[in-house]
Design a protein around this motif. Structure first.
Motif, mmCIF file in Angstrom:
data_model
loop_
_atom_site.group_PDB
_atom_site.id
_atom_site.type_symbol
_atom_site.label_atom_id
_atom_site.label_comp_id
_atom_site.label_asym_id
_atom_site.label_seq_id
_atom_site.Cartn_x
_atom_site.Cartn_y
_atom_site.Cartn_z
ATOM 1 N N LEU A 153 0.794 -1.224 0.000
ATOM 2 C CA LEU A 153 0.000 0.000 0.000
ATOM 3 C C LEU A 153 0.831 1.282 0.000
ATOM 4 C CD1 LEU A 153 -2.832 -0.971 2.534
ATOM 5 C CD2 LEU A 153 -2.933 -0.963 0.035
ATOM 6 N N PHE A 154 2.046 1.226 0.532
ATOM 7 C CA PHE A 154 2.886 2.423 0.570
ATOM 8 C C PHE A 154 3.406 2.757 -0.834
ATOM 9 C CE2 PHE A 154 4.607 3.747 4.917
ATOM 10 C CZ PHE A 154 3.449 3.382 5.571
ATOM 11 N N PRO A 155 3.702 4.035 -1.095
ATOM 12 C CA PRO A 155 4.372 4.389 -2.351
ATOM 13 C C PRO A 155 5.670 3.598 -2.497
ATOM 14 C CG PRO A 155 3.639 6.364 -1.206
ATOM 15 C CD PRO A 155 3.429 5.216 -0.264
ATOM 16 N N ILE A 156 6.027 3.272 -3.721
ATOM 17 C CA ILE A 156 7.151 2.385 -3.974
ATOM 18 C C ILE A 156 8.482 2.964 -3.520
ATOM 19 C CG2 ILE A 156 7.596 3.205 -6.334
ATOM 20 C CD1 ILE A 156 8.004 0.192 -7.069
ATOM 21 N N HIS A 157 8.567 4.302 -3.407
ATOM 22 C CA HIS A 157 9.850 4.916 -3.031
ATOM 23 C C HIS A 157 10.126 4.853 -1.530
ATOM 24 C CE1 HIS A 157 7.188 8.350 -2.101
ATOM 25 N NE2 HIS A 157 8.135 8.706 -1.265
ATOM 26 N N ILE A 158 9.151 4.422 -0.740
ATOM 27 C CA ILE A 158 9.334 4.345 0.714
ATOM 28 C C ILE A 158 9.738 2.929 1.107
ATOM 29 C CG2 ILE A 158 8.269 4.614 2.985
ATOM 30 C CD1 ILE A 158 6.417 6.696 1.813
ATOM 31 N N ASP A 159 10.905 2.804 1.710
ATOM 32 C CA ASP A 159 11.408 1.515 2.183
ATOM 33 C C ASP A 159 10.875 1.269 3.595
ATOM 34 O OD1 ASP A 159 12.850 -0.835 2.326
ATOM 35 O OD2 ASP A 159 14.701 0.139 2.962
ATOM 36 N N ILE A 160 10.399 0.063 3.841
ATOM 37 C CA ILE A 160 9.809 -0.260 5.140
ATOM 38 C C ILE A 160 10.700 -1.280 5.851
ATOM 39 C CG2 ILE A 160 7.777 -1.109 6.353
ATOM 40 C CD1 ILE A 160 6.388 -0.317 3.517
ATOM 41 N N VAL A 161 11.231 -0.875 6.998
ATOM 42 C CA VAL A 161 12.132 -1.711 7.786
ATOM 43 C C VAL A 161 11.320 -2.380 8.896
ATOM 44 C CG1 VAL A 161 14.176 -1.715 9.276
ATOM 45 C CG2 VAL A 161 14.060 -0.154 7.306
#
Length: 201
Positions: A148-156
């Protein structure tokens, strides 16, 4: 094995371990914001993980998610409000806490956190976030956020161990086994319903 093909009969200890826990590790890198997903035990298990990351200087904002009204031993409040009090007790300044007080589920936690990120930072300026939830709940939460997040945001991932569902202990108690199996089936259900993309384990 593709997750969409997993049946309840396939859920051996090995499959559950791979599905819930394999590769779920906090990399320790700096992020723009810490997001804590709500639950009745979030103040006990998830908040300390978030505050530790905050105190180490990895980020200077924490978003607390959860609008579900729950009865806690000390009060009746939303999950986010209950976490908020604990975060303050642990020394995080009020100005650095963002309260997301409307979401009613994991998917809504993620969607509402996006709104709060937009308001606090502008999404185009956010590059990386730390997602904090219980370790056994992390795979599904991470998959939903990455979808769901924009592709440019990395989720750790910021996994928080509880007393019953750690990777090394979940199979040792009826409560741990039941919780892990239920979460595994939740992941399979999310894939089959298109909530998250199918993936291999």
């Amino acid at each position: 094995m593709w997750v969409s093909k997993i049946t309840e009969e396939d859920l051996s200890n090995e499959i559950i371990d791979k599905l819930l826990f394999e590769g779920i590790v906090d990399t320790g890198e700096n992020i723009d914001c810490i997001i804590v997903l709500g639950s009745t035990k979030a103040s006990k298990y998830r908040v300390p993980v978030a505050v530790k990351a905050y105190n180490s200087g990895r980020a200077n904002k924490i978003i607390l998610c959860g609008g579900a009204l729950k009865k806690f031993p000390d009060e009746e409040s939303t999950e986010a409000e209950h976490m908020y009090k604990r975060v303050l007790e642990l020394g995080v300044p009020e100005k650095n806490i963002i309260l997301e007080n409307k979401s009613q589920s994991t998917v809504e936690n993620i969607l509402c956190a996006l709104v709060e990120l937009q308001r606090a930072f502008w999404l185009n300026r956010v590059k990386k976030v730390l997602l904090v939830t219980s370790t056994y709940h992390m795979r599904r939460s991470l998959a939903i956020a990455r979808y769901l997040f924009p592709i440019h945001i990395d989720i750790v991932p910021g996994p928080a161990d509880d007393n019953n569902t750690n990777r090394d202990t979940w199979m040792n108690t009826p409560k741990g086994r039941e919780r892990a199996k239920r979460e595994a089936l939740n992941i399979v259900g999310c894939v089959k319903n298109g909530v998250i993309p199918d993936f291999e384990i």
